[in-house]
Design a protein around this motif. Sequence first.
Motif, mmCIF file in Angstrom:
data_model
loop_
_atom_site.group_PDB
_atom_site.id
_atom_site.type_symbol
_atom_site.label_atom_id
_atom_site.label_comp_id
_atom_site.label_asym_id
_atom_site.label_seq_id
_atom_site.Cartn_x
_atom_site.Cartn_y
_atom_site.Cartn_z
ATOM 1 N N VAL A 169 0.867 -1.182 0.000
ATOM 2 C CA VAL A 169 0.000 0.000 0.000
ATOM 3 C C VAL A 169 0.897 1.223 0.000
ATOM 4 C CG1 VAL A 169 -1.808 1.227 1.233
ATOM 5 C CG2 VAL A 169 -1.767 -1.258 1.288
ATOM 6 N N GLN A 170 0.673 2.125 -0.966
ATOM 7 C CA GLN A 170 1.499 3.327 -1.067
ATOM 8 C C GLN A 170 0.686 4.486 -1.604
ATOM 9 O OE1 GLN A 170 4.523 1.869 -3.670
ATOM 10 N NE2 GLN A 170 3.435 2.427 -5.530
ATOM 11 N N LEU A 171 1.182 5.678 -1.357
ATOM 12 C CA LEU A 171 0.577 6.877 -1.919
ATOM 13 C C LEU A 171 1.280 7.181 -3.225
ATOM 14 C CD1 LEU A 171 0.211 9.152 1.221
ATOM 15 C CD2 LEU A 171 -1.525 7.761 0.111
ATOM 16 N N ASP A 172 0.517 7.660 -4.196
ATOM 17 C CA ASP A 172 1.078 7.914 -5.518
ATOM 18 C C ASP A 172 0.433 9.156 -6.105
ATOM 19 O OD1 ASP A 172 2.571 7.425 -7.833
ATOM 20 O OD2 ASP A 172 0.941 6.281 -8.744
ATOM 21 N N LYS B 228 -2.900 15.057 -8.031
ATOM 22 C CA LYS B 228 -3.828 14.482 -7.050
ATOM 23 C C LYS B 228 -3.209 13.223 -6.433
ATOM 24 C CE LYS B 228 -7.896 16.466 -8.827
ATOM 25 N NZ LYS B 228 -7.875 17.809 -8.441
ATOM 26 N N VAL B 229 -3.472 13.025 -5.159
ATOM 27 C CA VAL B 229 -2.928 11.879 -4.436
ATOM 28 C C VAL B 229 -3.918 10.721 -4.480
ATOM 29 C CG1 VAL B 229 -2.136 11.055 -2.187
ATOM 30 C CG2 VAL B 229 -1.612 13.374 -2.909
ATOM 31 N N VAL B 230 -3.400 9.520 -4.737
ATOM 32 C CA VAL B 230 -4.222 8.307 -4.683
ATOM 33 C C VAL B 230 -3.509 7.284 -3.809
ATOM 34 C CG1 VAL B 230 -5.273 8.639 -6.952
ATOM 35 C CG2 VAL B 230 -3.213 7.272 -6.752
ATOM 36 N N THR B 231 -4.287 6.374 -3.246
ATOM 37 C CA THR B 231 -3.730 5.254 -2.499
ATOM 38 C C THR B 231 -3.693 4.068 -3.445
ATOM 39 O OG1 THR B 231 -4.747 6.118 -0.495
ATOM 40 C CG2 THR B 231 -3.992 3.845 -0.438
ATOM 41 N N LYS C 220 -4.125 5.750 3.160
ATOM 42 C CA LYS C 220 -3.140 4.691 3.346
ATOM 43 C C LYS C 220 -3.387 3.898 4.636
ATOM 44 C CE LYS C 220 1.871 4.116 3.321
ATOM 45 N NZ LYS C 220 3.130 4.839 3.181
ATOM 46 N N GLN C 221 -3.538 4.585 5.754
ATOM 47 C CA GLN C 221 -3.739 3.898 7.036
ATOM 48 C C GLN C 221 -5.067 3.155 7.073
ATOM 49 O OE1 GLN C 221 -0.401 3.864 8.185
ATOM 50 N NE2 GLN C 221 -1.723 3.320 9.884
ATOM 51 N N LYS C 222 -6.107 3.772 6.576
ATOM 52 C CA LYS C 222 -7.426 3.138 6.588
ATOM 53 C C LYS C 222 -7.438 1.887 5.713
ATOM 54 C CE LYS C 222 -12.286 4.245 6.505
ATOM 55 N NZ LYS C 222 -13.286 5.283 6.461
ATOM 56 N N LEU D 298 -8.172 -1.937 6.869
ATOM 57 C CA LEU D 298 -9.233 -2.710 6.230
ATOM 58 C C LEU D 298 -8.700 -4.027 5.650
ATOM 59 C CD1 LEU D 298 -11.156 0.128 4.388
ATOM 60 C CD2 LEU D 298 -12.022 -1.263 6.261
ATOM 61 N N LEU D 299 -7.531 -3.980 5.021
ATOM 62 C CA LEU D 299 -6.952 -5.188 4.448
ATOM 63 C C LEU D 299 -6.586 -6.197 5.529
ATOM 64 C CD1 LEU D 299 -4.728 -3.706 1.605
ATOM 65 C CD2 LEU D 299 -6.769 -5.100 1.333
ATOM 66 N N LYS D 300 -6.023 -5.715 6.640
ATOM 67 C CA LYS D 300 -5.669 -6.631 7.730
ATOM 68 C C LYS D 300 -6.922 -7.225 8.368
ATOM 69 C CE LYS D 300 -1.121 -4.982 8.456
ATOM 70 N NZ LYS D 300 -0.013 -4.741 9.301
ATOM 71 N N LYS D 301 -7.999 -6.444 8.426
ATOM 72 C CA LYS D 301 -9.263 -6.941 8.965
ATOM 73 C C LYS D 301 -9.861 -8.009 8.046
ATOM 74 C CE LYS D 301 -11.684 -3.753 10.902
ATOM 75 N NZ LYS D 301 -12.596 -2.620 11.114
#
Length: 115
Positions: A42-45, A52-55, A96-98, A102-105
């Motif tokens: 998971v990264q910001l790009d 514009k920023v995307v995850t 990114k954190q959210k 969510l993925l770990k959940k």
Amino acid sequence: MKSNDWKERLNVVYSTNPDYRYETDDDEHTETVEPAKQNLRVQLDKKNRGGKVVTLVTGFIGTEDELKELGKLLKTKCGVGGSAKDGEIIVQGDFKQKVLELLKKEGYTKTKPVG
């Protein structure tokens, strides 16, 4: 009726056998790896996105339908748009954190932040 589509036999020059069947590569089925074994990043790009920023979630191994299903879940939980194609999920905005939570959940325990 005999199938005589030339696109299916591009690499075959000629065959004298009238019963010869041209082999096609239709067996490209991707096995989906279980979530606990997926190495997602998971990264910001913001390259080529007009500033514009995307995850960006990369490293998914599986079918296109399952990728789109996971992308839809992430976009719905974050309340934003995005896309899921070519083995990566794009979520619009800095989530990114959210997305990591969510993925770990969901069982993707090997998920790592990049950058």
